[in-house]
Write a protein that holds these residues in place. Structure first.
Motif, PDB file in Angstrom:
ATOM      1  N   LEU A 332      27.044  -1.627   6.696  1.00 48.44           N
ATOM      2  CA  LEU A 332      25.680  -2.023   6.358  1.00 48.44           C
ATOM      3  C   LEU A 332      25.640  -2.572   4.938  1.00 48.44           C
ATOM      4  N   GLU A 333      25.020  -3.732   4.779  1.00 55.88           N
ATOM      5  CA  GLU A 333      24.866  -4.348   3.475  1.00 55.88           C
ATOM      6  C   GLU A 333      23.434  -4.846   3.317  1.00 55.88           C
ATOM      7  N   LYS A 334      23.120  -5.310   2.124  1.00 59.40           N
ATOM      8  CA  LYS A 334      21.765  -5.787   1.821  1.00 59.40           C
ATOM      9  C   LYS A 334      20.724  -4.722   2.174  1.00 59.40           C
ATOM     10  N   ARG A 335      20.981  -3.496   1.677  1.00 57.43           N
ATOM     11  CA  ARG A 335      20.067  -2.369   1.881  1.00 57.43           C
ATOM     12  C   ARG A 335      19.806  -2.099   3.360  1.00 57.43           C
ATOM     13  N   GLY A 336      20.842  -2.255   4.143  1.00 54.39           N
ATOM     14  CA  GLY A 336      20.749  -1.923   5.567  1.00 54.39           C
ATOM     15  C   GLY A 336      20.218  -3.029   6.442  1.00 54.39           C
ATOM     16  N   ARG A 337      19.961  -4.184   5.846  1.00 54.45           N
ATOM     17  CA  ARG A 337      19.390  -5.273   6.641  1.00 54.45           C
ATOM     18  C   ARG A 337      20.457  -6.174   7.246  1.00 54.45           C
ATOM     19  N   ARG A 338      21.680  -5.964   6.893  1.00 53.16           N
ATOM     20  CA  ARG A 338      22.781  -6.696   7.516  1.00 53.16           C
ATOM     21  C   ARG A 338      23.808  -5.704   8.035  1.00 53.16           C
ATOM     22  N   ARG A 347      37.167 -10.077   6.774  1.00 56.55           N
ATOM     23  CA  ARG A 347      37.391 -10.333   5.346  1.00 56.55           C
ATOM     24  C   ARG A 347      38.871 -10.355   4.976  1.00 56.55           C
ATOM     25  N   ASP A 348      39.668 -10.796   5.922  1.00 60.42           N
ATOM     26  CA  ASP A 348      41.093 -11.033   5.670  1.00 60.42           C
ATOM     27  C   ASP A 348      41.222 -12.505   5.285  1.00 60.42           C
ATOM     28  N   THR A 349      41.424 -12.766   3.998  1.00 62.15           N
ATOM     29  CA  THR A 349      41.435 -14.150   3.524  1.00 62.15           C
ATOM     30  C   THR A 349      42.547 -14.971   4.157  1.00 62.15           C
ATOM     31  N   ALA A 350      43.636 -14.331   4.495  1.00 60.15           N
ATOM     32  CA  ALA A 350      44.744 -15.063   5.122  1.00 60.15           C
ATOM     33  C   ALA A 350      44.353 -15.561   6.508  1.00 60.15           C
ATOM     34  N   ALA A 351      43.571 -14.773   7.252  1.00 67.62           N
ATOM     35  CA  ALA A 351      43.162 -15.178   8.606  1.00 67.62           C
ATOM     36  C   ALA A 351      42.080 -16.242   8.552  1.00 67.62           C
ATOM     37  N   GLY A 352      41.211 -16.154   7.545  1.00 62.47           N
ATOM     38  CA  GLY A 352      40.210 -17.196   7.349  1.00 62.47           C
ATOM     39  C   GLY A 352      39.098 -17.237   8.377  1.00 62.47           C
ATOM     40  N   VAL A 353      38.747 -16.085   8.950  1.00 62.59           N
ATOM     41  CA  VAL A 353      37.634 -16.048   9.903  1.00 62.59           C
ATOM     42  C   VAL A 353      36.345 -15.830   9.113  1.00 62.59           C
ATOM     43  N   PRO A 354      35.349 -16.701   9.248  1.00 63.34           N
ATOM     44  CA  PRO A 354      34.122 -16.576   8.443  1.00 63.34           C
ATOM     45  C   PRO A 354      33.405 -15.248   8.667  1.00 63.34           C
ATOM     46  N   ASP A 355      32.868 -14.689   7.595  1.00 65.17           N
ATOM     47  CA  ASP A 355      32.104 -13.439   7.672  1.00 65.17           C
ATOM     48  C   ASP A 355      30.978 -13.522   8.697  1.00 65.17           C
ATOM     49  N   ALA A 356      30.351 -14.692   8.783  1.00 68.23           N
ATOM     50  CA  ALA A 356      29.176 -14.844   9.641  1.00 68.23           C
ATOM     51  C   ALA A 356      29.481 -14.511  11.102  1.00 68.23           C
ATOM     52  N   LEU A 357      30.729 -14.654  11.507  1.00 63.05           N
ATOM     53  CA  LEU A 357      31.078 -14.365  12.905  1.00 63.05           C
ATOM     54  C   LEU A 357      31.082 -12.871  13.194  1.00 63.05           C
ATOM     55  N   TYR A 358      31.180 -12.064  12.157  1.00 66.53           N
ATOM     56  CA  TYR A 358      31.173 -10.609  12.319  1.00 66.53           C
ATOM     57  C   TYR A 358      29.776 -10.012  12.140  1.00 66.53           C
ATOM     58  N   LEU A 359      28.815 -10.851  11.792  1.00 65.01           N
ATOM     59  CA  LEU A 359      27.454 -10.391  11.503  1.00 65.01           C
ATOM     60  C   LEU A 359      26.689 -10.168  12.801  1.00 65.01           C
ATOM     61  N   ALA A 360      26.190  -8.945  12.995  1.00 65.88           N
ATOM     62  CA  ALA A 360      25.470  -8.605  14.221  1.00 65.88           C
ATOM     63  C   ALA A 360      24.057  -9.151  14.187  1.00 65.88           C
ATOM     64  N   GLU A 364      21.899  -6.395  18.618  1.00 67.49           N
ATOM     65  CA  GLU A 364      23.116  -5.586  18.609  1.00 67.49           C
ATOM     66  C   GLU A 364      23.109  -4.596  17.442  1.00 67.49           C
ATOM     67  N   ALA A 365      22.485  -5.000  16.339  1.00 71.37           N
ATOM     68  CA  ALA A 365      22.475  -4.167  15.135  1.00 71.37           C
ATOM     69  C   ALA A 365      21.574  -2.943  15.278  1.00 71.37           C
ATOM     70  N   ARG A 366      20.589  -3.016  16.165  1.00 66.22           N
ATOM     71  CA  ARG A 366      19.626  -1.915  16.292  1.00 66.22           C
ATOM     72  C   ARG A 366      20.285  -0.593  16.670  1.00 66.22           C
ATOM     73  N   ALA A 367      21.458  -0.651  17.282  1.00 69.56           N
ATOM     74  CA  ALA A 367      22.133   0.583  17.697  1.00 69.56           C
ATOM     75  C   ALA A 367      22.833   1.283  16.535  1.00 69.56           C
ATOM     76  N   VAL A 368      22.861   0.648  15.373  1.00 71.97           N
ATOM     77  CA  VAL A 368      23.584   1.202  14.218  1.00 71.97           C
ATOM     78  C   VAL A 368      22.634   2.046  13.361  1.00 71.97           C
ATOM     79  N   PRO A 369      22.934   3.337  13.160  1.00 70.11           N
ATOM     80  CA  PRO A 369      22.083   4.186  12.308  1.00 70.11           C
ATOM     81  C   PRO A 369      21.982   3.610  10.898  1.00 70.11           C
ATOM     82  N   GLY A 370      20.777   3.560  10.388  1.00 63.46           N
ATOM     83  CA  GLY A 370      20.572   3.047   9.036  1.00 63.46           C
ATOM     84  C   GLY A 370      20.197   1.584   8.980  1.00 63.46           C
TER      85      GLY A 370
END
Length: 404
Positions: A332-338, A347-360, A364-370
Motif C-alpha cells: 500500500l502506498e499513497k496513504r493506502g490509496r494505491r 521494481r526489478d530494474t533489470a526486467a524493466g516491467v513498468p510499475d503501472a502493470l502491478y497497480l491494482a 481488485e484492491a478492495r480486498a486488501v486490508p487498509g
C-alpha cells in the motif's frame, strides 16, 4: 397462414440421447404451439438423430420442418440452413444437447415485444457445465453491450429479431470451427436497438455431455487464435479506436487468448510455445492498449504484457509462481490509496516491467486490508474546498430582497 412468433432452429449432430429431452422441452412450451415453428437440421448423424427428429415432427402439434444433409463439419452450416428457412418474427437457436425452461419462449417473446428490443437473453443454468455468470443479477428490460456484462455471453442461444438479422444479412461464419457464435452474437449486440435480460426465470439449461463432445472444448489451439482474430477484427471494423472498442476487446483477450498462456502453456512443447507467441503477436500489436490492460486483473495483465513484449521467460516465471500457489505481497502506498501486487520482477530494474502493470484497479484492491478508495474523489473535494476559500462570499455582496 399466420406468421409464427418464433422459429426454433435446432442444429443436430450425433445428438442422441440428449435430443429426446431437448425436443420434449420444446413440446412443453407454454407459448401457443401455433405461434412456434421448429426447423431441425440433422447434420449427417449416424446415431438415429435424424429418425428421432422425423418421429417428433410426425407426432407434435406444432409445425416442424426436418432437413437432413451431409455433415458440414460444424454448427454454423445447420444454423444458417435453419435461419434461411425461418418465418418467425424471432429466431431462437437451440442446441440439440440442451433444453428450454417451459415458459422460456413465452417470456422472451413477451419481453422483446414489450420493450422493442432486438435480442433477449434468458437466464442460463448449467447441468454438468458452468455457464457464464457475470451478466446476471437482475432482470433488465432494456440495456446494451456498454451498460452490462453481456459481452461475456456470446453463445447463440438467445432470442434474435429476425428482421435485424435479415436487414444486415447476418449469418454464422462457416469458415470458423469454434467461436462462430461469438462473432454472430457480438455483431447482433452492436447492431441491436436494445437488449433485454430475463434474470428471474431459467430459460435455458446448458447440458454437459458425459462423452465430452462439445465443440467449444474440441479442436487445436490454432482454432482459438482464429476465433480471437475474427472477433477482434469484427470489433475493430465496427468501432473506431477508443474506450468503447477497448471495452469490448477485453472479451477476446480474457476468454480466448489468456487461457492459451495459462497453466496449459507449461505443458506445451517448446515448438507449440513458440507458435503461440507467433500467432499472438499481430493481435497484441494491433489491439493491446493501456485501456485494455487496466481492465484486466494484475496477474492477467502481466501475462499478456509478457506475450506482447515477446518475452516468454517472464511468462514462465509468472506461471511457475502461480503453479506454486504463491500469493503476491500487497504493497500500500499513497496513504493506502494505491495497491501494488508484487508479482515476479516488481521494481526489478533489470526486467524493466513498468510499475503501472502491478497497480491494482479498485475492484481488485478492495480486498486488501487498509486500502482507501476514493483518491480521486478526495482530490476533487480538496479542490472544491480550496475554491470556496478563494471565492468572495456572496453574503457580503447580495442584499436581502425588500419585504413585499
Amino acid at each position: 397462414m399466420t406468421q409464427p412468433d418464433v422459429t426454433v432452429v435446432i442444429g443436430a449432430y450425433e445428438a442422441m440421447p440428449y435430443l429426446v429431452e431437448c425436443l420434449a422441452s420444446v413440446e412443453a412450451q407454454t407459448l401457443d404451439h401455433a405461434r412456434i415453428e421448429v426447423i431441425a437440421v440433422d447434420d449427417g448423424s449416424t446415431d438415429g438423430t435424424g429418425e428421432c427428429l422425423e418421429q417428433f415432427a410426425a407426432r407434435t402439434d406444432m409445425p416442424v420442418t426436418v432437413i437432413r444433409q451431409d455433415n458440414s463439419g460444424g454448427p454454423s452450416g445447420p444454423r444458417n440452413v435453419g435461419l434461411d428457412k425461418a418465418a418467425g418474427r424471432y429466431v431462437f437457436f437451440l442446441d440439440a444437447d440442451d433444453r428450454l425452461g417451459p415458459e422460456a419462449l413465452e417470456r422472451m417473446v413477451a419481453m422483446a415485444d414489450r420493450n422493442g428490443t432486438d435480442v433477449v437473453l434468458g437466464r442460463v443454468e448449467g447441468i454438468n457445465r458452468k455457464p457464464p455468470q457475470s451478466m446476471w443479477g437482475r432482470t433488465l428490460e432494456r440495456t446494451d453491450v456498454w451498460s452490462s456484462n453481456i459481452k461475456f455471453t456470446l453463445s447463440a442461444q438467445k432470442l434474435f429479431r429476425r428482421e435485424l438479422l435479415n436487414r444486415h444479412s447476418m449469418r454464422f461464419d462457416e469458415s470458423l470451427w469454434t467461436g462462430e457464435d461469438a462473432l454472430f452474437t457480438m455483431e447482433a449486440y452492436l447492431r441491436a436497438d436494445g437488449v433485454s435480460l430475463i434474470d428471474d426465470y431459467t430459460c435455458y439449461y446448458l447440458v454437459g455431455r458425459e462423452d465430452g463432445k462439445h465443440v467449444t472444448k474440441s479442436g487445436s489451439y490454432t482454432l482459438r487464435f482464429d476465433s480471437a482474430r475474427a472477433l477482434m477484427t469484427l470489433i475493430s471494423d465496427m468501432l473506431p479506436p477508443g474506450p468503447r472498442r477497448d471495452m469490448l476487446m477485453v472479451r477476446p483477450f480474457v476468454v480466448t487468448l489468456l487461457p492459451q498462456f495459462g497453466p496449459k502453456y507449461l505443458r506445451d512443447s517448446e515448438k507449440v510455445r513458440r507458435h503461440k507467441f507467433e500467432l499472438a503477436k499481430p493481435l497484441l500489436d494491433a489491439y493491446w492498449t493501456d485501456e485494455v490492460a487496466h481492465r484486466l486483473r494484475v496477474e492477467e495483465r502481466l501475462r499478456m504484457h509478457a506475450v506482447a513484449e515477446q518475452r516468454p521467460e517472464l511468462l514462465l516465471e509468472l506461471l511457475e509462481f502461480r503453479r506454486a500457489k504463491k500469493e503476491p505481497e500487497a504493497l500500500l502506498e499513497k496513504r493506502g490509496r494505491r495497491v501494488y501486487f508484487a508479482y515476479p520482477h516488481f521494481r526489478d530494474t533489470a526486467a524493466g516491467v513498468p510499475d503501472a502493470l502491478y497497480l491494482a484497479e479498485p475492484r481488485e484492491a478492495r480486498a486488501v486490508p487498509g486500502y482507501r478508495e476514493g483518491g480521486l474523489d478526495s482530490f476533487v473535494r480538496r479542490a472544491v474546498r480550496k475554491a470556496r476559500r478563494t471565492l468572495p462570499s456572496r453574503s457580503r455582496d447580495v442584499r436581502p430582497a425588500a419585504a413585499a
